[in-house]
Design an enzyme around this catalytic site. Structure first.
Site, short mmCIF file in Angstrom:
data_model
loop_
_atom_site.label_atom_id
_atom_site.label_comp_id
_atom_site.label_asym_id
_atom_site.label_seq_id
_atom_site.Cartn_x
_atom_site.Cartn_y
_atom_site.Cartn_z
N LYS A 225 -29.38 35.76 -9.60
CA LYS A 225 -28.84 34.94 -8.51
C LYS A 225 -29.96 34.75 -7.49
O LYS A 225 -30.32 35.69 -6.78
CB LYS A 225 -27.63 35.60 -7.85
CG LYS A 225 -26.95 34.72 -6.82
CD LYS A 225 -25.76 35.41 -6.19
CE LYS A 225 -24.98 34.44 -5.32
NZ LYS A 225 -25.81 33.77 -4.30
N ARG A 230 -27.61 26.00 -3.52
CA ARG A 230 -27.01 25.39 -4.70
C ARG A 230 -27.09 23.86 -4.56
O ARG A 230 -26.71 23.30 -3.54
CB ARG A 230 -25.55 25.83 -4.79
CG ARG A 230 -24.73 25.20 -5.92
CD ARG A 230 -24.91 25.97 -7.19
NE ARG A 230 -24.05 25.48 -8.25
CZ ARG A 230 -22.79 25.88 -8.45
NH1 ARG A 230 -22.23 26.76 -7.64
NH2 ARG A 230 -22.09 25.42 -9.48
N ARG A 245 -24.02 21.77 -2.45
CA ARG A 245 -22.80 22.15 -3.17
C ARG A 245 -21.54 21.52 -2.58
O ARG A 245 -20.53 21.40 -3.25
CB ARG A 245 -22.63 23.66 -3.21
CG ARG A 245 -22.57 24.32 -1.87
CD ARG A 245 -22.23 25.79 -1.98
NE ARG A 245 -20.80 26.00 -2.05
CZ ARG A 245 -20.22 27.18 -2.15
NH1 ARG A 245 -20.95 28.27 -2.22
NH2 ARG A 245 -18.91 27.30 -2.18
N GLU A 270 -30.42 25.76 -8.60
CA GLU A 270 -30.78 26.34 -7.31
C GLU A 270 -32.07 25.69 -6.81
O GLU A 270 -33.07 25.62 -7.54
CB GLU A 270 -30.99 27.85 -7.45
CG GLU A 270 -30.89 28.61 -6.16
CD GLU A 270 -29.46 28.87 -5.72
OE1 GLU A 270 -29.27 29.44 -4.63
OE2 GLU A 270 -28.52 28.51 -6.47
N LYS A 392 -20.18 36.56 -9.40
CA LYS A 392 -21.43 36.90 -8.74
C LYS A 392 -21.37 38.38 -8.35
O LYS A 392 -20.39 38.84 -7.76
CB LYS A 392 -21.68 36.03 -7.51
CG LYS A 392 -20.59 36.02 -6.47
CD LYS A 392 -20.89 35.03 -5.36
CE LYS A 392 -19.72 34.94 -4.37
NZ LYS A 392 -19.94 33.90 -3.34
#
Length: 524
Positions: A225, A230, A245, A270, A392
């Site tokens: 991550k 995003r 996002r 990302e 996550k």
């Protein structure tokens, strides 16, 4: 009418539950005609293009009507400029309710030189609640706990529509969204005029070791991550766009990434600043966010890149219904055709069980890694936060014990409390500020901190109070970077107050040297 809009804002501001907020919005859409309901929707989603009404303009207006000391004291107590002005403005001859579209047209068309006069006249003719709504509309800072996505969800619920379909046509529409509401009321679906539109993204849910122990490791894959933002990269029919996002078009700030989008499709990934194989701290990326133009010097010093981890569409084919394993195979083939300096692939991590993944998570190869993402091999690409598909598992936060130094009142429901806290650590015999936090505490802890501020104020600087350096709090944060903009030389990522340390004297709070040792090796 501005009156109906004012009632809506009041209900939304004092309604904490999401379902009730949706109900208030649906009721408003049903009771309000076009174009007013569409303009209200635009205001809630940040889509209104109004002439800038600045705080300085409003302060100058109120200074002509109200004693300066009285206003300063009132603003200090209320904590919100629009609310303070709405309440303290002298009542005039109340006029009739005004259609919302007339208010919007007036704010859009009034020349800048006449704007103050027009606003003052409107404030004279409105009740306090309508003044508040008018000022919130004019400044664009609604602060009623409604995100753009929640507002679109309300439209979808109102018309029995699928939110994903609403979001896919959204960027081809413009206020007052009459075709959208016509569709919601059994009319034809609008044909989106937007090229390379935004598609709703798939979101993850937080997890931990205990929850993962209940899952079959063989059914999942994992990847790092990354601490970027995003984004969705869409290139269709010669149009290239980069979206956040939430669907905001951020293409202008990243022309280097746009230039590398030599494909036909939509990729999910990302956005990072990358120098060779090294990913830069989030602060480097932040310097480019929000810019309308980027200099050649910044393009060279802060080169942006996209690390992709999913594909939604490719060469005219919608892949979202396929399982993750099939999309991953298509993505691996797609990335091989792109410039690796700008677009590369997020690697899958090798692990046999959750303990092995926990070991990787505890010692990532780069300091900008926040944790791991865990994805079900058979998961389709589903819009929204769907449980059981993507998880996550973030790294444990960093912790320091710091001393409260300053406090400021919050906004909205927190305007009656001191809820924004600045804290510091010891640099030799002196406490230096290292961060600010306004969440993490419980309601009971907020009341206790507010009481401490009121009982221990030693100085005032406008709305800010300096307090006796006696209260220790444990601060949790996600990362640390060097920052020349801060006196301490460091900036925390997502700081929050984890707990109050009444068991610890201020003299035993952490030092700046100890905080510096938490910096990534590359930043020391």
């Amino acid at each position: 009418m501005i009156g109906g809009f004012a009632e809506l804002l009041e209900r939304l501001a004092f309604t904490p539950r999401r379902t009730l907020k949706l109900a208030h919005l649906e009721a408003y859409f049903a009771a309000t005609p076009d174009p007013d309901r569409g303009l209200a929707l635009a205001a809630l989603t940040g889509g209104l293009d109004l002439r800038a009404v600045t705080p300085s303009l409003l302060r100058a207006l109120v200074a002509e009507r109200v004693d300066a000391d009285l206003f300063a004291l009132s603003y200090d107590f209320v904590g919100d400029l629009a609310e303070t002005i709405a309440l303290i403005w002298p009542d005039g001859a109340e006029g009739k309710d005004i259609p919302l579209h007339k208010v919007v047209e007036e704010l859009q068309r009034t020349p800048k030189a006449q704007l103050a006069q027009v606003i003052a006249a409107r404030l004279d003719a409105l009740t306090p609640s309508r003044r508040y709504a008018y000022l919130k509309l004019a400044t664009g800072g609604l602060r009623v706990g409604v995100s753009a996505r929640l507002a679109r969800q309300a439209v979808a619920d109102y018309g029995g529509l699928d939110l994903a379909e609403v979001e896919e046509v959204w960027h081809g529409l413009s206020p007052p969204y009459e075709s959208l509401f016509h569709w919601a009321e059994n009319g034809p679906k609008p044909v989106s005029a937007a090229f390379a539109p935004f598609r709703p993204v798939m979101l993850s849910t937080a997890t931990d070791a205990e929850a993962l122990a209940m899952l079959d490791t063989a059914e999942y894959v994992a990847e790092w991550k990354w601490d970027g933002i995003r984004v969705q990269a869409v290139s269709e029919g010669g149009t290239k766009r980069l979206y956040s996002r939430t669907g905001d078009d951020i293409s202008a700030a990243f022309p280097d990434v746009i230039a590398a989008m030599d494909f036909e499709g939509a990729l999910d990934g990302e956005l990072l600043v990358r120098r060779g194989d090294q990913v830069a701290p989030f602060n480097d990326l932040q310097t480019r966010l929000g810019r309308k133009q980027v200099s050649g010097r910044m393009l060279a010093s802060h080169p942006a890149a996209l690390r992709v981890y999913d594909v939604m569409l490719w060469q005219g084919r919608d892949l979202r219904a396929l399982p993750f394993s099939a999309r991953r195979a298509a993505l691996e083939a797609a990335v091989q055709t792109l410039d690796p300096a700008r677009i590369d692939l997020s690697a899958l991590l090798p692990f046999d069980d959750w303990h092995a993944l926990a070991t990787l998570r505890a010692a990532p190869p780069e300091p900008v890694i926040e944790g791991v993402m865990i994805k079900h091999r058979d998961s389709p690409y589903l819009a929204g936060r769907i449980k059981g598909h993507w998880f996550k598992w973030k790294r444990d936060p960093m912790l320091v014990d710091a001393v409260l130094l300053y406090a400021q009142r919050g906004h909205g429901k927190r305007s009656g409390y001191y809820s924004d806290f600045t804290f510091g650590v010891w640099d030799g015999p002196t406490l230096v500020p290292v961060g600010k936090a306004y969440f993490g505490f419980t309601d009971a802890e907020l009341k206790a901190l507010d009481r401490f501020v009121r009982d221990n104020t030693v100085d005032r600087f406008g709305p800010v109070r300096a307090v006796k350096p006696e209260k220790v709090v444990e601060v949790a944060f996600e990362g640390l970077n060097r920052s020349p903009r801060h006196k301490s030389g460091v900036a925390m990522r997502f700081p929050r107050i984890a707990r109050i340390r009444d068991d610890k004297p201020a003299s035993e709070a952490d030092t700046l040297d100890a905080l510096m040792r938490l910096l990534p090796d590359t930043a020391r």
